[in-house]
Scaffold this active site. Structure first.
Site, PDB file in Angstrom:
ATOM      1  N   LYS A 130       0.811  -1.218   0.000  1.00 36.14           N
ATOM      2  CA  LYS A 130       0.000   0.000   0.000  1.00 36.14           C
ATOM      3  C   LYS A 130       0.849   1.275   0.000  1.00 36.14           C
ATOM      4  CE  LYS A 130      -3.952  -2.144   2.319  1.00 36.14           C
ATOM      5  NZ  LYS A 130      -4.878  -2.039   3.465  1.00 36.14           N
TER       6      LYS A 130
ATOM      7  N   TYR B  45     -12.471  -2.210  -4.240  1.00 33.15           N
ATOM      8  CA  TYR B  45     -13.022  -2.417  -2.895  1.00 33.15           C
ATOM      9  C   TYR B  45     -14.547  -2.394  -2.864  1.00 33.15           C
ATOM     10  CZ  TYR B  45      -8.383  -2.189  -0.824  1.00 33.15           C
ATOM     11  OH  TYR B  45      -7.075  -2.453  -0.471  1.00 33.15           O
TER      12      TYR B  45
ATOM     13  N   PHE C  20     -15.840   2.591   6.475  1.00 31.99           N
ATOM     14  CA  PHE C  20     -14.470   2.948   6.116  1.00 31.99           C
ATOM     15  C   PHE C  20     -14.222   3.002   4.602  1.00 31.99           C
ATOM     16  CE2 PHE C  20     -14.613  -1.663   6.850  1.00 31.99           C
ATOM     17  CZ  PHE C  20     -14.096  -2.149   5.655  1.00 31.99           C
TER      18      PHE C  20
ATOM     19  N   ARG D  31      -1.955 -14.456   4.589  1.00 31.58           N
ATOM     20  CA  ARG D  31      -2.712 -13.775   5.645  1.00 31.58           C
ATOM     21  C   ARG D  31      -1.992 -13.912   6.997  1.00 31.58           C
ATOM     22  NH1 ARG D  31      -6.696 -11.116   3.988  1.00 31.58           N
ATOM     23  NH2 ARG D  31      -7.699 -10.919   6.018  1.00 31.58           N
TER      24      ARG D  31
ATOM     25  N   THR E 218      -5.077  -7.029  10.919  1.00 35.73           N
ATOM     26  CA  THR E 218      -5.341  -5.738  10.265  1.00 35.73           C
ATOM     27  C   THR E 218      -4.888  -4.579  11.141  1.00 35.73           C
ATOM     28  OG1 THR E 218      -7.240  -6.723   9.147  1.00 35.73           O
ATOM     29  CG2 THR E 218      -7.144  -4.333   9.195  1.00 35.73           C
TER      30      THR E 218
ATOM     31  N   ARG F 250       2.736  -6.519   9.102  1.00 35.61           N
ATOM     32  CA  ARG F 250       2.056  -5.377   9.727  1.00 35.61           C
ATOM     33  C   ARG F 250       2.667  -5.000  11.072  1.00 35.61           C
ATOM     34  NH1 ARG F 250      -3.834  -7.285   7.617  1.00 35.61           N
ATOM     35  NH2 ARG F 250      -3.824  -6.087   5.671  1.00 35.61           N
TER      36      ARG F 250
ATOM     37  N   ASN G 100      -2.049   0.093   6.818  1.00 36.77           N
ATOM     38  CA  ASN G 100      -1.506  -1.141   7.378  1.00 36.77           C
ATOM     39  C   ASN G 100      -0.595  -1.900   6.410  1.00 36.77           C
ATOM     40  OD1 ASN G 100      -3.416  -2.230   5.665  1.00 36.77           O
ATOM     41  ND2 ASN G 100      -4.783  -2.888   7.294  1.00 36.77           N
TER      42      ASN G 100
ATOM     43  N   HIS H  32      -2.173  -5.493   1.543  1.00 40.74           N
ATOM     44  CA  HIS H  32      -3.491  -6.117   1.357  1.00 40.74           C
ATOM     45  C   HIS H  32      -3.249  -7.526   0.854  1.00 40.74           C
ATOM     46  CE1 HIS H  32      -7.574  -6.833  -0.214  1.00 40.74           C
ATOM     47  NE2 HIS H  32      -6.931  -7.429  -1.208  1.00 40.74           N
TER      48      HIS H  32
ATOM     49  N   GLU I 128      -9.679 -10.392  -7.488  1.00 39.61           N
ATOM     50  CA  GLU I 128      -8.631  -9.387  -7.311  1.00 39.61           C
ATOM     51  C   GLU I 128      -7.501  -9.538  -8.319  1.00 39.61           C
ATOM     52  OE1 GLU I 128      -9.447  -8.743  -2.545  1.00 39.61           O
ATOM     53  OE2 GLU I 128      -7.615  -9.753  -3.159  1.00 39.61           O
TER      54      GLU I 128
END
Length: 137
Positions: A9, A49, A57, A85, A91, A102, A112, A115, A126
């Protein structure tokens, strides 16, 4: 072999962490099948998204994701979705296990660092959002 999508990100790119994150991926057995750097428009972020459209959010997430460059990657390995993950961590970085991406590189629950797809169905959507079949080697 399973594929998943990873996005580094804007916060992680601005902080200079992309190389360290990519190294962590490779050190943990992920094979990068496709990768590109781009700058999402707000409309592109909203499309990506869309599943969160009704969440409180959504607007701030789309604004954040279009605030700077991102690196999108297709990762492959056995159990790639669950494995990535786990490597990402929670998160909320304050709740992320020590040594996860993270815990090391995220600023807060929204900024964070990364993704990752949360299911086979979302990975399929995705990956196809960013890559054609011809781009994935």
């Amino acid at each position: 072999m399973e594929k998943t999508l990873s996005i580094i990100k804007p916060d992680a790119l601005k902080s200079g962490y992309s190389g360290k994150i990519i190294a962590m991926l490779e050190e943990n057995g992920f094979v990068i099948k496709a990768m590109k750097k781009l700058h999402l428009t707000k409309k592109q972020a909203e499309g990506f998204y869309i599943v969160h459209k009704d969440r409180p959010f959504y607007d701030s997430l789309c604004a954040f994701m279009s605030s700077g460059s991102v690196i999108v990657m297709v990762l492959e390995k056995e159990n790639a979705i669950a494995g990535y993950r786990t490597l990402m961590g929670a998160t909320d970085p304050s709740k992320a296990q020590t040594g996860t991406i993270r815990s090391l590189y995220a600023k807060n629950i929204e900024e964070n660092a990364v993704h990752g797809s949360d299911s086979k169905e979302s990975a399929d959507f995705e990956i196809s959002y960013f890559f054609s079949r011809l781009e994935i080697i």
